[in-house]
Scaffold this motif. Structure first.
Motif, PDB file in Angstrom:
ATOM      1  N   GLY A   1       0.455  -1.060  -0.082  1.00  0.00           N
ATOM      2  CA  GLY A   1       0.366   0.480  -0.271  1.00  0.00           C
ATOM      3  C   GLY A   1       1.379   1.134   0.364  1.00  0.00           C
ATOM      4  N   PHE A   2       0.205   2.685   0.266  1.00  0.00           N
ATOM      5  CA  PHE A   2       0.577   3.677   0.462  1.00  0.00           C
ATOM      6  C   PHE A   2       0.544   4.088   2.113  1.00  0.00           C
ATOM      7  N   THR A   3       1.697   4.824   2.106  1.00  0.00           N
ATOM      8  CA  THR A   3       1.574   5.988   3.381  1.00  0.00           C
ATOM      9  C   THR A   3       1.395   7.493   2.824  1.00  0.00           C
ATOM     10  N   VAL A   4      -0.089   7.985   3.010  1.00  0.00           N
ATOM     11  CA  VAL A   4      -0.609   8.993   2.265  1.00  0.00           C
ATOM     12  C   VAL A   4      -0.406  10.081   3.238  1.00  0.00           C
ATOM     13  N   THR A   5       0.293  11.500   3.475  1.00  0.00           N
ATOM     14  CA  THR A   5       0.323  12.322   4.051  1.00  0.00           C
ATOM     15  C   THR A   5      -0.329  13.745   2.834  1.00  0.00           C
ATOM     16  N   LEU A   6      -1.815  13.699   3.528  1.00  0.00           N
ATOM     17  CA  LEU A   6      -2.634  15.065   2.699  1.00  0.00           C
ATOM     18  C   LEU A   6      -2.659  16.444   4.040  1.00  0.00           C
ATOM     19  N   ALA A   7      -2.847  17.203   3.287  1.00  0.00           N
ATOM     20  CA  ALA A   7      -2.434  18.865   3.819  1.00  0.00           C
ATOM     21  C   ALA A   7      -3.483  19.414   3.213  1.00  0.00           C
ATOM     22  N   THR A   8      -4.347  20.131   4.064  1.00  0.00           N
ATOM     23  CA  THR A   8      -6.007  20.600   2.935  1.00  0.00           C
ATOM     24  C   THR A   8      -5.596  22.770   3.254  1.00  0.00           C
ATOM     25  N   GLY A   9      -5.938  23.304   2.148  1.00  0.00           N
ATOM     26  CA  GLY A   9      -6.116  24.921   2.750  1.00  0.00           C
ATOM     27  C   GLY A   9      -7.680  24.699   1.889  1.00  0.00           C
ATOM     28  N   GLY A  10      -8.611  25.337   3.045  1.00  0.00           N
ATOM     29  CA  GLY A  10      -9.537  25.273   2.935  1.00  0.00           C
ATOM     30  C   GLY A  10     -10.320  24.731   1.946  1.00  0.00           C
ATOM     31  N   HIS A  11     -10.123  23.052   1.318  1.00  0.00           N
ATOM     32  CA  HIS A  11     -10.973  22.191   0.685  1.00  0.00           C
ATOM     33  C   HIS A  11     -11.823  21.170   1.100  1.00  0.00           C
ATOM     34  N   PRO A  12     -12.884  20.361   0.413  1.00  0.00           N
ATOM     35  CA  PRO A  12     -13.372  19.841   1.044  1.00  0.00           C
ATOM     36  C   PRO A  12     -12.752  18.653   1.338  1.00  0.00           C
ATOM     37  N   PRO A  13     -13.417  17.761   2.744  1.00  0.00           N
ATOM     38  CA  PRO A  13     -12.398  16.615   3.097  1.00  0.00           C
ATOM     39  C   PRO A  13     -12.292  15.839   1.802  1.00  0.00           C
ATOM     40  N   ALA A  14     -11.263  14.940   2.207  1.00  0.00           N
ATOM     41  CA  ALA A  14     -11.165  13.558   0.650  1.00  0.00           C
ATOM     42  C   ALA A  14     -11.746  12.854   1.633  1.00  0.00           C
TER      43      ALA A  14
ATOM     44  N   ALA B   1     -14.319  10.479   6.720  1.00  0.00           N
ATOM     45  CA  ALA B   1     -13.508  12.273   6.294  1.00  0.00           C
ATOM     46  C   ALA B   1     -12.515  12.539   7.020  1.00  0.00           C
ATOM     47  N   VAL B   2     -11.731  12.685   5.208  1.00  0.00           N
ATOM     48  CA  VAL B   2     -10.385  12.957   6.294  1.00  0.00           C
ATOM     49  C   VAL B   2     -10.305  14.032   6.050  1.00  0.00           C
ATOM     50  N   ARG B   3     -10.750  14.988   7.316  1.00  0.00           N
ATOM     51  CA  ARG B   3     -10.314  16.212   7.635  1.00  0.00           C
ATOM     52  C   ARG B   3      -8.586  16.760   8.525  1.00  0.00           C
ATOM     53  N   ALA B   4      -8.517  17.616   7.488  1.00  0.00           N
ATOM     54  CA  ALA B   4      -6.963  17.656   8.190  1.00  0.00           C
ATOM     55  C   ALA B   4      -7.514  19.842   9.450  1.00  0.00           C
ATOM     56  N   LYS B   5      -7.127  19.677  10.394  1.00  0.00           N
ATOM     57  CA  LYS B   5      -8.501  20.882  10.743  1.00  0.00           C
ATOM     58  C   LYS B   5      -7.446  22.272  10.866  1.00  0.00           C
ATOM     59  N   GLY B   6      -7.728  22.951  10.630  1.00  0.00           N
ATOM     60  CA  GLY B   6      -7.225  24.318  10.552  1.00  0.00           C
ATOM     61  C   GLY B   6      -6.635  24.714   9.043  1.00  0.00           C
TER      62      GLY B   6
ATOM     63  N   GLY C   1      -3.922  31.831  -0.859  1.00  0.00           N
ATOM     64  CA  GLY C   1      -4.050  32.572  -1.734  1.00  0.00           C
ATOM     65  C   GLY C   1      -4.754  33.340  -0.909  1.00  0.00           C
ATOM     66  N   ALA C   2      -5.056  33.674  -0.008  1.00  0.00           N
ATOM     67  CA  ALA C   2      -6.373  34.785   0.815  1.00  0.00           C
ATOM     68  C   ALA C   2      -5.722  35.540   2.182  1.00  0.00           C
ATOM     69  N   PHE C   3      -5.266  35.086   2.961  1.00  0.00           N
ATOM     70  CA  PHE C   3      -4.014  35.843   4.093  1.00  0.00           C
ATOM     71  C   PHE C   3      -2.394  35.383   3.958  1.00  0.00           C
ATOM     72  N   PRO C   4      -1.662  36.505   4.034  1.00  0.00           N
ATOM     73  CA  PRO C   4      -0.379  36.501   3.952  1.00  0.00           C
ATOM     74  C   PRO C   4       0.054  35.182   5.112  1.00  0.00           C
ATOM     75  N   GLU C   5      -0.653  34.847   6.248  1.00  0.00           N
ATOM     76  CA  GLU C   5       0.386  33.941   7.540  1.00  0.00           C
ATOM     77  C   GLU C   5      -0.776  32.969   6.939  1.00  0.00           C
ATOM     78  N   ALA C   6      -1.200  32.574   6.796  1.00  0.00           N
ATOM     79  CA  ALA C   6      -2.246  31.609   6.593  1.00  0.00           C
ATOM     80  C   ALA C   6      -1.559  30.509   6.366  1.00  0.00           C
ATOM     81  N   ALA C   7      -2.570  29.613   7.958  1.00  0.00           N
ATOM     82  CA  ALA C   7      -1.833  27.700   8.414  1.00  0.00           C
ATOM     83  C   ALA C   7      -2.814  27.082   8.186  1.00  0.00           C
ATOM     84  N   PHE C   8      -1.325  26.287   7.469  1.00  0.00           N
ATOM     85  CA  PHE C   8      -2.552  25.118   6.537  1.00  0.00           C
ATOM     86  C   PHE C   8      -2.118  23.689   7.443  1.00  0.00           C
ATOM     87  N   ALA C   9      -2.703  22.396   7.667  1.00  0.00           N
ATOM     88  CA  ALA C   9      -2.869  21.613   8.269  1.00  0.00           C
ATOM     89  C   ALA C   9      -2.304  20.422   7.292  1.00  0.00           C
ATOM     90  N   ALA C  10      -2.074  18.955   8.135  1.00  0.00           N
ATOM     91  CA  ALA C  10      -1.877  17.975   7.520  1.00  0.00           C
ATOM     92  C   ALA C  10      -2.209  16.894   8.422  1.00  0.00           C
TER      93      ALA C  10
END
Length: 330
Positions: free
Chosen positions: A174-187, A202-207, A212-221
């Motif tokens: 199989g595969f180890t999958v690392t998902l990072a989201t930026g305001g997108h619906p969950p996989a 539902a694979v949700r990464a909170k935060g 492209g909306a905020f200079p200090e945007a945070a992304f979760a994985a």
């Protein structure tokens, strides 16, 4: 005098009749000219419409991969449908190799449509690819995209949602999958159960914030394991925001219920086919573009791995509306 009066009356009658005939001829000529002008205008409008659709189709093909790559040990499938054949959509996706036998993939949605959205889509796709080759960490790739969108003055106020994944082959096939989201619906992670059903998570990464909306945007994985027989579905909100016959949106709950009824083990091609069939049953699917990307790991007794399925289609449901083709490659 009487004879002259009779002759005058006859001449006036004939002259009046001649005027009527000439007036009728002129009226018919005007109507014919108008009809020809309308026909020419209609043909010109059809040519312009076809030219715009062809231009949009050509431009659209440059914004998405012409075919998915063959990834060893993985089945890939995708579907893309624009809301209108005369407009370039804002959805995007891609799958490509990085380093050490790892693969990256992403899917997202740019705010708006048309030429401006296309420019952002192009910038987004190639920025993510370039960023992943420098640093394959999904969160770092989204941060690089966020910085690029904010620095480009031509982008204006355009922003996007995105989900970026990294595939790392595991020992079990199989595969180890690392998902990072930026305001997108969950996989959605689909895995067979012991009872023969499919468990949907539902694979949700909170935060994860908009890109492209905020200079200090945070992304979760978030990290998950994609084992043989399991699958992963990514999609844009054109799917969940489509309305059913009763006027309600399909929403996350409707999609999750639909996915839970898929057969096990999960196959990417069948998953995309079933989801497209679901879209075809919904009466309100032309408000927004729809992009789908599915990944699955075949079981050990399944067909040879590395199967890919690619389908691009315009808004019209007819066969001649296709702007791409389907590819199946062992």
């Amino acid at each position: 005098a009487d004879l002259a009066a009779v002759v005058r009356d006859q001449l006036e009658l004939r002259l009046s009749a001649l005027h009527v005939v000439r007036a009728e001829q002129e009226r018919r000529k005007v109507e014919e000219d108008k009809r020809q002008a309308e026909e020419e205008a209609r043909k010109r409008a059809e040519r312009d419409k076809a030219a715009i659709a062809a231009f949009a189709s050509t431009l659209q093909r440059t914004l998405v991969p012409p075919a998915l790559p063959a990834v060893p040990g993985l089945e890939l499938a995708c579907h893309y449908k624009t809301a209108s054949p005369q407009e370039v959509g804002g959805d995007f996706y891609d799958v490509f190799p990085v380093d050490g036998g790892r693969w990256a993939f992403f899917l997202g949605d740019v705010c708006g449509k048309g030429a401006e959205a296309a420019s952002v889509t192009s910038l987004t796709r190639y920025t993510l690819r370039a960023a992943a080759l420098v640093d394959a960490d999904p969160t770092a790739a989204l941060k690089a995209l966020n910085a690029a969108l904010l620095l480009d003055a031509a982008v204006g106020t355009r922003f996007c949602t995105a989900i970026f994944g990294l595939l790392d082959p595991a020992r079990d096939g199989g595969f180890t999958v690392t998902l990072a989201t930026g305001g997108h619906p969950p996989a959605y992670h689909l895995s067979p159960t012991e009872t023969g059903n499919v468990r949907v998570e539902a694979v949700r990464a909170k935060g994860g914030m908009l890109v492209g909306a905020f200079p200090e945007a945070a992304f979760a994985a978030r990290t998950l394991h994609l084992a043989p027989g399991q699958g992963l579905l990514l999609y844009t909100d054109g799917l969940t925001e489509a309305r059913t016959a009763d006027g309600h949106m399909l929403a996350d709950s409707g999609l999750a219920n639909f996915l839970a009824q898929r057969p096990a083990p999960v196959a990417a091609g069948a998953l995309i086919d079933d989801t497209v069939a679901l879209l075809d049953t919904l009466p309100d699917t032309e408000r927004d573009d729809v992009a789908l990307l599915a990944l699955s790991v075949p079981t050990l007794d399944a067909a040879p791995t590395g199967i890919t399925t690619t389908a691009h289609s315009a808004a019209a449901p007819t066969a001649d509306a296709s702007v791409g083709q389907e590819n199946r490659r062992p």
